[in-house]
Design a protein around this motif. Sequence first.
Motif, mmCIF file in Angstrom:
data_model
loop_
_atom_site.group_PDB
_atom_site.id
_atom_site.type_symbol
_atom_site.label_atom_id
_atom_site.label_comp_id
_atom_site.label_asym_id
_atom_site.label_seq_id
_atom_site.Cartn_x
_atom_site.Cartn_y
_atom_site.Cartn_z
ATOM 1 N N GLU A 2 0.834 -1.201 0.000
ATOM 2 C CA GLU A 2 0.000 0.000 0.000
ATOM 3 C C GLU A 2 0.864 1.244 0.000
ATOM 4 O O GLU A 2 0.563 2.214 -0.679
ATOM 5 N N LEU A 3 1.960 1.242 0.746
ATOM 6 C CA LEU A 3 2.833 2.401 0.766
ATOM 7 C C LEU A 3 3.490 2.625 -0.579
ATOM 8 O O LEU A 3 3.673 3.760 -0.996
ATOM 9 N N THR A 4 3.815 1.565 -1.287
ATOM 10 C CA THR A 4 4.427 1.744 -2.592
ATOM 11 C C THR A 4 3.407 2.183 -3.622
ATOM 12 O O THR A 4 3.780 2.672 -4.677
ATOM 13 N N ASP A 5 2.115 2.058 -3.317
ATOM 14 C CA ASP A 5 1.086 2.518 -4.233
ATOM 15 C C ASP A 5 0.813 4.012 -4.124
ATOM 16 O O ASP A 5 0.035 4.551 -4.879
ATOM 17 N N LEU A 6 1.462 4.691 -3.165
ATOM 18 C CA LEU A 6 1.274 6.120 -3.034
ATOM 19 C C LEU A 6 1.764 6.811 -4.302
ATOM 20 O O LEU A 6 2.667 6.336 -4.981
ATOM 21 N N PRO A 7 1.179 7.956 -4.617
ATOM 22 C CA PRO A 7 1.578 8.632 -5.846
ATOM 23 C C PRO A 7 3.004 9.147 -5.770
ATOM 24 O O PRO A 7 3.413 9.724 -4.775
ATOM 25 N N THR A 8 3.746 8.928 -6.824
ATOM 26 C CA THR A 8 5.096 9.462 -6.904
ATOM 27 C C THR A 8 5.374 9.909 -8.321
ATOM 28 O O THR A 8 4.844 9.370 -9.280
ATOM 29 N N SER A 9 6.218 10.905 -8.455
ATOM 30 C CA SER A 9 6.594 11.373 -9.772
ATOM 31 C C SER A 9 7.544 10.379 -10.429
ATOM 32 O O SER A 9 7.389 10.014 -11.575
ATOM 33 N N HIS A 10 8.534 10.008 -9.692
ATOM 34 C CA HIS A 10 9.558 9.094 -10.173
ATOM 35 C C HIS A 10 9.854 8.112 -9.048
ATOM 36 O O HIS A 10 10.753 8.348 -8.248
ATOM 37 N N PRO A 11 9.088 7.036 -8.957
ATOM 38 C CA PRO A 11 9.218 6.153 -7.804
ATOM 39 C C PRO A 11 10.621 5.598 -7.633
ATOM 40 O O PRO A 11 11.237 5.146 -8.578
ATOM 41 N N ILE A 58 2.713 11.831 1.750
ATOM 42 C CA ILE A 58 1.802 11.634 2.872
ATOM 43 C C ILE A 58 0.388 11.775 2.340
ATOM 44 O O ILE A 58 0.177 12.290 1.249
ATOM 45 N N GLY A 59 -0.580 11.314 3.078
ATOM 46 C CA GLY A 59 -1.960 11.416 2.635
ATOM 47 C C GLY A 59 -2.360 12.865 2.449
ATOM 48 O O GLY A 59 -2.119 13.698 3.313
ATOM 49 N N GLN A 60 -2.919 13.175 1.320
ATOM 50 C CA GLN A 60 -3.350 14.534 1.018
ATOM 51 C C GLN A 60 -4.872 14.577 0.943
ATOM 52 O O GLN A 60 -5.509 13.579 0.629
ATOM 53 N N PRO A 61 -5.467 15.748 1.200
ATOM 54 C CA PRO A 61 -6.925 15.845 1.156
ATOM 55 C C PRO A 61 -7.491 15.505 -0.221
ATOM 56 O O PRO A 61 -8.622 15.117 -0.348
ATOM 57 N N CYS A 62 -6.668 15.627 -1.228
ATOM 58 C CA CYS A 62 -7.096 15.445 -2.610
ATOM 59 C C CYS A 62 -6.738 14.050 -3.130
ATOM 60 O O CYS A 62 -6.489 13.868 -4.298
ATOM 61 N N TYR A 63 -6.655 13.060 -2.268
ATOM 62 C CA TYR A 63 -6.261 11.745 -2.743
ATOM 63 C C TYR A 63 -7.333 10.733 -2.391
ATOM 64 O O TYR A 63 -7.832 10.754 -1.276
#
Length: 179
Positions: A40-49, A88-93
Motif C-alpha cells: 500500500e505504501l508503494t502505491d502512493l503517488p510518486t513522480s519518479h518512484p 503523505i496522505g493529502q486531502p485530494c487523494y
Amino acid sequence: MENKIKTMLSIIMKSILFLVLPFLVLSCTAAQERTDQKQELTDLPTSHPNTYTISELTPEQQSAFDALNTLQVSTDEKNRLYSTFANIGQPCYPADTSFVISQSELLIVMKQFISKYCKNLAVEKQNELAATSVLAQEEYKILHCRDNSYDENYENGLPLTGTWLMPNVLGRRDVIIVW
C-alpha cells in the motif's frame, strides 16, 4: 518406567506443538499484513518512484524550493499554494485524474497562478518567482482533484481549477496548488 517416560515425553511434545502452532500461524499472518502494508505504501503517488535518494540539492533545485517557499507565504489568501512532506496522505487523494507536464508548461501555469493569487507582489517579482519555482525537475506529475461544482473538460487545455497535487518533488515534498 521407560514407557511412562516415553508417554510423558509424547504428551509434552504434543502440548508444546499445540502451544507453538497458534503463534506460528499468527506470526505468518502478521508478516503477510506487513507485506500488504508495504505494498500500500508503494502505491502512493510518486513522480519518479524510487529514483531519488535524499542527497544534496543542486543550487537550481534549492532555488526552486526557496521560490516555492516564498510563494507559499505570498499568496493573497492562505493555503492557495503549500508544500508538505513527500508521499503523505493529502486531502485530494485519490485524485480524479492525473497528467504529466513539462517544466515549460508548468511555467505558463505558475505565471497564471501567481498573477491571479499573488497580486501583492510586483510583476517583476512574480515573473522571477514563477521562472525559478519550476526548476526542480524537468517534468511534473499532477494529480488533479476537480472542484465538485462541475465536470472538467480537458480538451481546452490544462484544468486551472480544483486542486493540483505535485507529489514527491525531488523525493522531498508534495506541492499543492488550490485554484
